[in-house]
Scaffold this motif. Structure first.
Motif, PDB file in Angstrom:
ATOM      1  N   ASN A  47      -3.577   9.324  10.015  1.00  0.00           N
ATOM      2  CA  ASN A  47      -4.603  10.054   9.286  1.00  0.00           C
ATOM      3  C   ASN A  47      -5.826  10.275  10.175  1.00  0.00           C
ATOM      4  O   ASN A  47      -5.982   9.617  11.203  1.00  0.00           O
ATOM      5  CB  ASN A  47      -5.002   9.294   8.015  1.00  0.00           C
ATOM      6  CG  ASN A  47      -5.298  10.220   6.862  1.00  0.00           C
ATOM      7  OD1 ASN A  47      -5.653  11.382   7.061  1.00  0.00           O
ATOM      8  ND2 ASN A  47      -5.163   9.712   5.638  1.00  0.00           N
ATOM      9  N   LYS A  48      -6.681  11.189   9.756  1.00  0.00           N
ATOM     10  CA  LYS A  48      -7.917  11.451  10.489  1.00  0.00           C
ATOM     11  C   LYS A  48      -8.938  12.036   9.525  1.00  0.00           C
ATOM     12  O   LYS A  48      -8.610  12.533   8.444  1.00  0.00           O
ATOM     13  CB  LYS A  48      -7.666  12.413  11.653  1.00  0.00           C
ATOM     14  CG  LYS A  48      -7.066  13.747  11.259  1.00  0.00           C
ATOM     15  CD  LYS A  48      -6.673  14.542  12.503  1.00  0.00           C
ATOM     16  CE  LYS A  48      -5.969  15.836  12.103  1.00  0.00           C
ATOM     17  NZ  LYS A  48      -5.526  16.610  13.282  1.00  0.00           N
ATOM     18  N   GLY A  49     -10.180  11.954   9.925  1.00  0.00           N
ATOM     19  CA  GLY A  49     -11.252  12.477   9.085  1.00  0.00           C
ATOM     20  C   GLY A  49     -12.575  12.308   9.808  1.00  0.00           C
ATOM     21  O   GLY A  49     -12.626  12.189  11.025  1.00  0.00           O
ATOM     22  N   ILE A  50     -13.661  12.286   9.022  1.00  0.00           N
ATOM     23  CA  ILE A  50     -14.982  12.035   9.600  1.00  0.00           C
ATOM     24  C   ILE A  50     -15.627  10.888   8.829  1.00  0.00           C
ATOM     25  O   ILE A  50     -15.280  10.630   7.669  1.00  0.00           O
ATOM     26  CB  ILE A  50     -15.891  13.282   9.543  1.00  0.00           C
ATOM     27  CG1 ILE A  50     -16.110  13.731   8.091  1.00  0.00           C
ATOM     28  CG2 ILE A  50     -15.330  14.408  10.390  1.00  0.00           C
ATOM     29  CD1 ILE A  50     -17.207  14.765   7.927  1.00  0.00           C
ATOM     30  N   GLY A  82     -24.258   6.260   6.059  1.00  0.00           N
ATOM     31  CA  GLY A  82     -25.347   5.820   6.926  1.00  0.00           C
ATOM     32  C   GLY A  82     -25.005   5.897   8.400  1.00  0.00           C
ATOM     33  O   GLY A  82     -25.872   5.739   9.260  1.00  0.00           O
ATOM     34  N   PHE A  83     -23.733   6.127   8.719  1.00  0.00           N
ATOM     35  CA  PHE A  83     -23.312   6.324  10.112  1.00  0.00           C
ATOM     36  C   PHE A  83     -23.376   7.813  10.463  1.00  0.00           C
ATOM     37  O   PHE A  83     -23.268   8.667   9.573  1.00  0.00           O
ATOM     38  CB  PHE A  83     -21.864   5.856  10.304  1.00  0.00           C
ATOM     39  CG  PHE A  83     -21.682   4.366  10.324  1.00  0.00           C
ATOM     40  CD1 PHE A  83     -21.930   3.622  11.469  1.00  0.00           C
ATOM     41  CD2 PHE A  83     -21.235   3.704   9.191  1.00  0.00           C
ATOM     42  CE1 PHE A  83     -21.752   2.259  11.483  1.00  0.00           C
ATOM     43  CE2 PHE A  83     -21.051   2.333   9.183  1.00  0.00           C
ATOM     44  CZ  PHE A  83     -21.314   1.603  10.343  1.00  0.00           C
ATOM     45  N   PRO A  84     -23.492   8.131  11.751  1.00  0.00           N
ATOM     46  CA  PRO A  84     -23.304   9.532  12.158  1.00  0.00           C
ATOM     47  C   PRO A  84     -21.899   9.995  11.761  1.00  0.00           C
ATOM     48  O   PRO A  84     -20.969   9.187  11.674  1.00  0.00           O
ATOM     49  CB  PRO A  84     -23.460   9.474  13.683  1.00  0.00           C
ATOM     50  CG  PRO A  84     -24.264   8.247  13.944  1.00  0.00           C
ATOM     51  CD  PRO A  84     -23.866   7.265  12.889  1.00  0.00           C
ATOM     52  N   PHE A 102     -16.504   5.189   2.940  1.00  0.00           N
ATOM     53  CA  PHE A 102     -16.672   5.007   4.376  1.00  0.00           C
ATOM     54  C   PHE A 102     -16.266   6.258   5.151  1.00  0.00           C
ATOM     55  O   PHE A 102     -16.913   6.627   6.122  1.00  0.00           O
ATOM     56  CB  PHE A 102     -15.837   3.811   4.834  1.00  0.00           C
ATOM     57  CG  PHE A 102     -15.826   3.581   6.318  1.00  0.00           C
ATOM     58  CD1 PHE A 102     -17.010   3.528   7.042  1.00  0.00           C
ATOM     59  CD2 PHE A 102     -14.637   3.421   6.999  1.00  0.00           C
ATOM     60  CE1 PHE A 102     -17.015   3.312   8.413  1.00  0.00           C
ATOM     61  CE2 PHE A 102     -14.617   3.207   8.371  1.00  0.00           C
ATOM     62  CZ  PHE A 102     -15.810   3.153   9.084  1.00  0.00           C
ATOM     63  N   MET A 103     -15.199   6.920   4.688  1.00  0.00           N
ATOM     64  CA  MET A 103     -14.696   8.092   5.398  1.00  0.00           C
ATOM     65  C   MET A 103     -14.419   9.242   4.452  1.00  0.00           C
ATOM     66  O   MET A 103     -14.095   9.043   3.280  1.00  0.00           O
ATOM     67  CB  MET A 103     -13.382   7.760   6.102  1.00  0.00           C
ATOM     68  CG  MET A 103     -13.522   7.065   7.401  1.00  0.00           C
ATOM     69  SD  MET A 103     -11.897   6.902   8.122  1.00  0.00           S
ATOM     70  CE  MET A 103     -11.897   5.167   8.438  1.00  0.00           C
TER      71      MET A 103
END
Length: 329
Positions: free
Chosen positions: A208-211, A217-219, A243-244
């Motif tokens: 999987n992938k994402g941002i 609070g994270f970039p 979180f993601m």
């Protein structure tokens, strides 16, 4: 080496032995020229061609093949300024999740299996497990669970990955009996994240992938990894944010200005920008200078290319390719 090769062949049935088409000796230490009589003896004794002898390569960056090899690598580290404790679960799995820290010059990793070993770490990682509720009970029985709760109450940095994320829940409900073998089994979690975990029959196994989620609070770094888990964990309180952000929804939970994170993403620390950002928060809290991103992914790719050339130089590639291409004909 001789005992391993000859002994293995002797234990094979005649049919199994007929399928052995070549011998490769790996991790060879010493003078290759002095081993030529050994190669000749092996071929005469077995009737099987030695396709090559590959000298040992240090600093290869290949992940450990089991938790014992990983524990040995951690034990060989010198204590460094940033101390990360990893809970050594009885059914620990996906232990390579923390390997990238081995290549951070100011970070040392240690495995913790009991309350006496806990100490005062700068961060705590609760890794994956093949049996979440069993290992959670073991942590409670050993007294380590109480240490983890106290560490959280004093503002400790925690990340739970997969089974570790599930343990941070308010509750774990084994609806299908897929985790414990007992349908309807209920267990209280650490109650650190406002989430709840329910185990179903279906197992999720996916790359999987994402941002990183904009509310975390994270970039918003791009991240990738893999998931392999029974159970679904859902936010059940307004205090947590995801979180993601993924193409098919969200993953994980974050509370208290990024201090506690839960995620199903294995290899999250292999994402260089995220790992650096997470470590820099710890460095900043300790009054240390922030560091630039260490691009391990690029280094690892380079190392693998070097290993490929190294293997090519020490193996009869034409013979190996002939075996592959003629197999089954």
């Amino acid at each position: 080496m001789f005992a391993s090769i000859i002994g293995t062949l002797e234990l094979f049935s005649e049919e199994e032995r007929s399928r052995v088409k070549g011998i490769i000796i790996n991790k060879f230490r010493g003078d290759l020229s002095l081993f030529q009589p050994g190669v000749q003896w092996l071929e005469e004794r077995t009737g099987i061609k030695v396709l090559g002898v590959v000298p040992y390569v240090s600093g290869h960056m290949i992940e450990g093949e089991d938790s014992l090899s990983l524990a040995k690598r951690f034990a060989n580290q010198n204590r460094r300024v940033i101390d990360i404790a990893v809970v050594k679960l009885p059914y620990i799995s996906n232990y390579t999740d923390v390997e990238p820290f081995l290549f951070e010059e100011d970070v040392s990793i240690r495995l913790v299996s009991g309350p006496d070993e806990f100490g005062e770490p700068d961060a705590l990682v609760i890794p994956g497990t093949r049996s979440t509720i069993h290992d959670l009970q073991q942590l409670k029985n050993s007294g380590l669970a109480q240490k983890i709760k106290a560490y959280n109450e004093t503002g400790g940095t925690i990340i739970g990955i997969c089974g570790g994320y599930q343990m941070l829940s308010r509750y774990l409900y084994d609806k299908a009996g897929s985790d414990t073998g007992v349908k309807g089994r209920y267990e209280e979690g650490f109650n650190i994240l406002p989430v709840g975990t329910t185990f179903y029959h279906e197992k999720k196994t996916v790359r999987n992938k994402g941002i990183i989620h904009p509310q975390s609070g994270f970039p918003q770094f791009f991240v990738e990894g893999y998931e392999i888990h029974l159970g679904v964990t859902e936010l059940i309180g307004p205090q947590a944010v995801p979180f993601m952000k993924l193409s098919d929804g969200t993953d994980g939970a974050v509370i208290d200005s990024r201090r506690v994170i839960g995620t199903y993403f294995h290899h999250i620390f292999f994402n260089d920008e995220f790992r650096t950002e997470w470590l820099n928060r710890i460095r900043e809290r300790k009054g240390l200078e922030k560091k630039q991103v260490k691009w391990l992914k690029k280094e690892k790719t380079k190392k693998y290319e070097q290993i490929a050339r190294h293997v090519q130089n020490h193996i009869h590639m034409d013979d190996l390719l002939n075996i592959i291409q003629s197999w089954g004909k």
